[in-house]
Motif scaffolding. Structure first.
Motif, PDB file in Angstrom:
ATOM      1  N   CYS A 201     124.730  62.587  12.114  1.00 57.90           N
ATOM      2  CA  CYS A 201     124.029  63.432  13.076  1.00 57.90           C
ATOM      3  C   CYS A 201     122.714  63.909  12.508  1.00 57.90           C
ATOM      4  CB  CYS A 201     124.920  64.618  13.464  1.00 57.90           C
ATOM      5  SG  CYS A 201     124.160  65.740  14.669  1.00 57.90           S
ATOM      6  N   THR A 202     121.742  63.929  13.356  1.00 59.15           N
ATOM      7  CA  THR A 202     120.405  64.371  12.926  1.00 59.15           C
ATOM      8  C   THR A 202     120.274  65.882  12.869  1.00 59.15           C
ATOM      9  OG1 THR A 202     119.649  64.228  15.210  1.00 59.15           O
ATOM     10  CG2 THR A 202     119.276  62.305  13.797  1.00 59.15           C
ATOM     11  N   HIS A 203     121.350  66.611  13.229  1.00 61.31           N
ATOM     12  CA  HIS A 203     121.260  68.073  13.143  1.00 61.31           C
ATOM     13  C   HIS A 203     121.510  68.517  11.704  1.00 61.31           C
ATOM     14  CE1 HIS A 203     123.093  72.235  14.047  1.00 61.31           C
ATOM     15  NE2 HIS A 203     121.766  72.341  13.954  1.00 61.31           N
TER      16      HIS A 203
ATOM     17  N   TYR B  38     118.279  61.542  22.512  1.00 66.06           N
ATOM     18  CA  TYR B  38     118.804  62.908  22.538  1.00 66.06           C
ATOM     19  C   TYR B  38     119.121  63.298  23.976  1.00 66.06           C
ATOM     20  CZ  TYR B  38     118.620  68.047  22.424  1.00 66.06           C
ATOM     21  OH  TYR B  38     118.887  69.398  22.597  1.00 66.06           O
TER      22      TYR B  38
ATOM     23  N   ALA C  85     120.476  69.462  17.747  1.00 67.33           N
ATOM     24  CA  ALA C  85     119.674  68.455  17.018  1.00 67.33           C
ATOM     25  C   ALA C  85     118.246  68.462  17.522  1.00 67.33           C
ATOM     26  CB  ALA C  85     120.312  67.089  17.192  1.00 67.33           C
TER      27      ALA C  85
ATOM     28  N   ARG D 213     116.051  65.839  17.050  1.00 64.06           N
ATOM     29  CA  ARG D 213     115.486  64.507  17.246  1.00 64.06           C
ATOM     30  C   ARG D 213     116.603  63.557  17.648  1.00 64.06           C
ATOM     31  NH1 ARG D 213     115.674  64.438  11.456  1.00 64.06           N
ATOM     32  NH2 ARG D 213     116.836  62.614  10.694  1.00 64.06           N
TER      33      ARG D 213
ATOM     34  N   LEU E   4     118.891  59.996  17.455  1.00 58.36           N
ATOM     35  CA  LEU E   4     119.580  59.409  16.300  1.00 58.36           C
ATOM     36  C   LEU E   4     118.679  58.399  15.589  1.00 58.36           C
ATOM     37  CD1 LEU E   4     123.133  58.875  17.902  1.00 58.36           C
ATOM     38  CD2 LEU E   4     122.383  60.728  16.386  1.00 58.36           C
ATOM     39  N   ASP E   5     118.881  58.340  14.277  1.00 57.36           N
ATOM     40  CA  ASP E   5     118.097  57.396  13.457  1.00 57.36           C
ATOM     41  C   ASP E   5     118.677  55.991  13.608  1.00 57.36           C
ATOM     42  OD1 ASP E   5     116.696  59.639  12.594  1.00 57.36           O
ATOM     43  OD2 ASP E   5     117.935  59.880  10.775  1.00 57.36           O
TER      44      ASP E   5
ATOM     45  N   LEU F  23     113.389  57.077  11.708  1.00 50.34           N
ATOM     46  CA  LEU F  23     113.778  58.366  12.262  1.00 50.34           C
ATOM     47  C   LEU F  23     113.677  58.338  13.790  1.00 50.34           C
ATOM     48  CD1 LEU F  23     112.037  60.794   9.740  1.00 50.34           C
ATOM     49  CD2 LEU F  23     114.370  59.874   9.683  1.00 50.34           C
TER      50      LEU F  23
END
Ligand code: FES
Length: 341
Positions: free
Chosen positions: A252-254, A283, A288, A290, A292-293, A333
Motif C-alpha cells: 500500500c502506498t499509504h 486511487y 493513501a 497516490r 499504487l506503484d 510511483l
C-alpha cells in the motif's frame, strides 16, 4: 836630613796612588814628579792611610773605566793648600782606580779610528738579458683517485617494542580504516544491487504471455515471490483508455500494508486504513496519497524485439506471443492524488 812639608808628603802620596792604579790597569806608570833640585833626596815611602773599603755592587758589576793616568796630578801650588775640589777629584780618581782593579777590567786605551773602507760601487746592471725561463716539467699524468663510493646506508633499526600509546593509536587507526571500508562496501552494494534471476529486486521472468496472463478485466494474478499483481486490462478510467498488461506492487502506498483483492467489490482494499484502488491501481478512496506503484514489464517478441512499460507506468499492449519479464528493480510511483481545492 831635611824635613818635608805636609804638602810634599801629600803630593808624593797621590803620585804613589796614581802609579798603583796605573799598574793595576796595566798601563805605564806615570813618571814620578821630579823633586826640586834643592831637595834631591831619596823618596821616603809614606805608608798610605787606610782607605775606606768601597765594595762594588755584586748585582751589576759594570766595568768602570779607570782614569787615564797619563798625566800626573798637578803638583800642589807651592806653599799653599789644596782646594776641596782638588781633594775630592783625587779621591774619586782613587776610588775609580780601585774599583777597576777589583773588577779586573783594564781601561782600554782609545784606539785611533780606522778609516772605513770606501764601499765598492754597486754594479749597475746594464742591458742584461734575462735568462729564458726554464721549461716547466710536464706534469706527470697522475691518475685521479676514483671517487669514493658512498657506503651503503645501513637499514634503519626499528625498535620492536611498542608503547601503550602507539598501540592505542594503531588500534584507533585500524578501527577508522575498517569503518571506512565497510561504508564504501555498503554504498557499492546498494548502488549496484546484484539480484539473482527470479528474486525480488531483479528480473522476474514469468514465461509466455499466453500462459501467464489472466483473463482480460478479470481478477489479478498474484506473484507472491515477485510481490506484484499481474493484470490484463481493456477498459477506460476517467475517460482514458487502459488497455494492456500491468505489474502492480503489492504494498500500500499509504503506510506499507499488504492490501488484498476483493472480488466482491472488484477492487483492491487495504485492511490497515481502508484505502481503495481500482484494478488498474488507480486511487479510489482512503488515506493513501497516490495510486499504487507498478513495475516495468519487458515483452520479448519472437524476433527478439523488446517492448517495455513507459515512464508513466501505463498499461503495455502486447500481441500475446511475447515472453514476459517483470523488472522488480525498477518501480514506477503511482500518480499522486489530486486534492480538490
Ligand atoms: Fe493501506 Fe494505510 S496502509 S491504507
Amino acid at each position: 836630613m831635611p824635613t818635608k812639608t805636609p804638602e810634599e808628603i801629600q803630593a808624593q802620596r797621590e803620585a804613589w796612588l796614581a802609579r798603583k792604579a796605573a799598574r793595576a790597569a796595566g798601563q805605564e806608570a806615570p813618571p814620578q814628579p821630579a823633586a826640586p833640585a834643592s831637595e834631591a833626596e831619596p823618596v821616603v815611602e809614606v805608608s798610605a792611610p787606610p782607605e775606606p773599603v768601597v765594595e762594588a755592587p755584586a748585582a751589576t758589576p759594570e766595568p768602570v773605566a779607570a782614569p787615564a793616568p797619563s798625566t800626573p796630578p798637578a803638583a800642589p801650588p807651592a806653599g799653599g793648600k789644596r782646594s776641596p775640589e782638588e781633594i775630592r777629584a783625587q779621591r774619586e780618581a782613587f776610588l775609580a782606580a780601585k774599583a777597576a782593579k777589583a773588577a779586573g777590567v783594564a781601561a782600554p786605551a782609545p784606539k785611533p779610528a780606522e778609516a772605513a773602507p770606501a764601499p765598492a760601487p754597486a754594479a749597475t746592471p746594464t742591458a742584461v738579458e734575462k735568462p729564458a725561463p726554464a721549461p716547466k716539467p710536464a706534469a706527470a699524468a697522475t691518475p685521479k683517485p676514483a671517487p669514493a663510493k658512498a657506503a651503503p646506508a645501513e637499514p634503519e633499526k626499528i625498535d620492536p617494542t611498542v608503547t601503550r600509546r602507539e598501540f592505542l593509536n594503531y588500534a584507533w587507526l585500524a578501527s577508522i580504516a575498517l569503518l571506512t571500508v565497510q561504508g564504501i562496501g555498503m554504498g557499492l552494494w546498494f548502488a549496484f544491487p546484484n539480484f539473482k534471476e527470479g528474486q525480488f529486486g531483479g528480473n522476474f521472468p514469468i514465461g509466455d504471455a499466453a500462459g501467464a496472463l489472466p483473463e482480460v478485466n478479470s481478477g489479478p494474478k498474484a506473484y507472491v515471490d515477485g510481490k506484484f499483481w499481474l493484470v490484463n486490462l481493456d477498459t477506460e478510467v476517467d475517460g482514458q483508455s487502459r488497455k494492456g498488461i500491468m505489474a502492480i506492487y503489492k504494498v500500500c502506498t499509504h503506510l506499507g500494508c499488504l492490501y488484498e483483492w476483493v472480488p466482491m467489490t472488484n477492487r483492491f482494499e487495504c485492511p490497515c486504513h481502508g484505502s481503495k484502488f481500482q484494478l488498474s491501481g488507480d486511487y479510489i478512496a482512503g488515506p493513501a496519497r497516490r495510486s499504487l506503484d507498478r513495475f516495468v514489464i519487458q515483452a520479448v517478441a519472437p524476433d527478439g524485439s523488446i517492448k517495455e512499460t513507459d515512464a508513466e507506468g501505463n498499461p503495455l499492449e502486447i500481441n500475446g506471443d511475447e515472453t514476459l519479464i517483470i523488472d522488480t528493480g525498477r518501480r514506477i510511483l503511482g500518480a499522486p492524488v489530486l486534492v480538490p481545492a
